[in-house]
Design an enzyme around this catalytic site. Structure first.
Site, short mmCIF file in Angstrom:
data_model
loop_
_atom_site.label_atom_id
_atom_site.label_comp_id
_atom_site.label_asym_id
_atom_site.label_seq_id
_atom_site.Cartn_x
_atom_site.Cartn_y
_atom_site.Cartn_z
N LYS A 48 -0.81 59.19 57.04
CA LYS A 48 0.02 58.14 56.45
C LYS A 48 1.04 57.58 57.45
O LYS A 48 1.52 56.47 57.28
CB LYS A 48 0.73 58.66 55.19
CG LYS A 48 -0.22 59.25 54.13
CD LYS A 48 -1.45 58.41 53.91
CE LYS A 48 -2.42 58.92 52.85
NZ LYS A 48 -2.98 60.26 53.04
N TYR A 262 -10.12 66.47 42.10
CA TYR A 262 -9.08 66.22 43.10
C TYR A 262 -8.07 67.38 43.13
O TYR A 262 -7.55 67.78 42.08
CB TYR A 262 -8.34 64.91 42.78
CG TYR A 262 -7.17 64.68 43.71
CD1 TYR A 262 -7.36 64.07 44.94
CD2 TYR A 262 -5.89 65.10 43.37
CE1 TYR A 262 -6.30 63.89 45.81
CE2 TYR A 262 -4.82 64.92 44.23
CZ TYR A 262 -5.03 64.32 45.46
OH TYR A 262 -3.98 64.16 46.32
N TYR A 288 -7.73 67.61 51.30
CA TYR A 288 -8.46 66.55 52.00
C TYR A 288 -9.34 67.09 53.14
O TYR A 288 -10.56 67.05 53.07
CB TYR A 288 -7.49 65.51 52.57
CG TYR A 288 -6.71 64.77 51.52
CD1 TYR A 288 -7.24 63.63 50.91
CD2 TYR A 288 -5.45 65.20 51.12
CE1 TYR A 288 -6.54 62.95 49.95
CE2 TYR A 288 -4.73 64.51 50.15
CZ TYR A 288 -5.28 63.39 49.56
OH TYR A 288 -4.58 62.72 48.60
#
Ligand SMILES: *Cc1c(COP(=O)(O)O)cnc(C)c1O
Length: 332
Positions: A48, A262, A288
């Site tokens: 990010k 998730y 992830y």
């Protein structure tokens, strides 16, 4: 391509290293390299940070004094946004969605959440299924009423501004490969809110680098994930004046490794975390990169990368390991 025409705040530690992974390569029977975007520098780093350079560029240009964003409880994006705000003397308001339903103390308060609090962000938590876009707008309105100037960053920083960060990564990686004389056959990355894969695809397509990207999904099914990546890649390439260069066939996501959902881990994720840690001293994350590596390992063992040089994009997230202490204790 002229990325310099976009406003950008510079705080990431770039370029990130491109490192060989000889023992993991031998284990998998491929030539594996790791692009270390876990080392982008901002409060633990991660993918990010590259997006935030362009998002902060726009926020500062607009005179914003408060960043607003949202994410899952253990969002790495939120942690990096809170750090970017602090880095520029801005306020940060975040809305966390408990998507996983995990009520363990470590999940709710340790890992990224502890860091969000340390970084001074104002946190509000909402239940799974909340309309997060409506929450962002309401928060922005509250900031305006209090006399502030908000800048909304979407979940994961995944819009056509944030994705420019991964256009930049594509150019950086291609230059490193050229310097090393490395012919990359494939780039593998985790794909969630889509901005990372979209930016890579757009950057590679617009610059003419012919390297396929495989996204390993962490949440949505294949059709939905590929559509999100494709739309954002076209929009991002459009900002660079070449929307037509992103074709549908350039977008490939494999969403067979999500598992239960998730942010939910399974034994194969833990095996991936262990293998990377014990062969290379490399810390992956549970949500992830652990899942993407689970996929990469399975595909490599099926022979999908036979004779190939593969670059695994390490998008960060190890800070989230501490939130999964109970699960890891049980499965390590
Ligand atoms: C957000 C995130 C991703 C996914 O990137 P997207 O741009 O949201 O697809 C991958 N890895 C980590 C560690 C992340 O925090």
């Amino acid at each position: 391509m002229n990325l310099a025409k976009f406003p950008r705040a510079r705080f990431a530690h770039l370029p990130t290293p491109l490192e060989p992974a000889p023992r993991l390569s031998a284990e998998l029977g491929i030539d594996l390299w790791i692009k270390r975007d876990d080392c982008t520098g901002l409060a633990g780093g991660g993918n990010k940070t590259r997006k935030l350079e362009f998002l902060l560029g726009e926020a500062l240009e607009q005179g914003a004094d408060t960043l607003i964003t949202q994410g899952a409880v253990q969002s790495n994006h939120v942690r990096q946004t809170a750090a970017a705000a602090a880095n520029f003397g801005m306020s940060c308001r975040i809305i966390l969605e408990n998507r996983t339903g995990n009520q363990a103390d470590d999940y709710l308060w340790n890992g990224n959440v502890l860091l969000d609090r340390l970084l001074g962000a104002q946190i509000r938590t909402v239940v799974a299924g909340t309309d997060m876009n409506a929450e962002l707008l309401a928060e922005a309105e509250a900031v305006r009423k209090a006399g502030g100037t908000p800048y909304i960053i979407p979940g994961g920083g995944s819009n056509a501004v944030g994705s420019l960060g991964y256009v930049d990564c594509a150019l950086e990686l291609a230059a490193q490969a050229n310097d090393e004389g490395l012919v990359i056959d494939r780039i593998v990355t985790a794909t969630g809110s889509a901005g990372t894969q979209a930016g890579l695809v757009a950057g590679l397509a617009v610059s003419g680098a012919d390297i396929p990207v495989l996204g390993v999904g962490v949440r949505a099914p294949k059709a939905k994930q590929e559509e999100a990546v494709f739309n954002l890649a076209v929009e991002t390439a459009g900002r660079l004046g070449h929307a037509d260069r992103v074709t549908r066939d350039l977008v490939v996501a494999d969403c067979d490794y999500v598992g239960e959902g998730y942010g939910l881990i399974d034994q194969a994720v833990v095996e991936a975390l262990k293998l990377a840690a014990r062969t290379e001293g490399l810390l992956l994350d549970p949500v992830y990169t652990g899942k993407a590596m689970k996929g990469l390992i399975a595909l490599a063992r099926q022979g999908a990368f036979e004779g190939q040089t593969v670059v695994f994009l390490h998008t960060g997230g190890a800070q989230g390991l501490f939130a999964y202490r109970d699960e890891l204790d049980a499965m390590l």
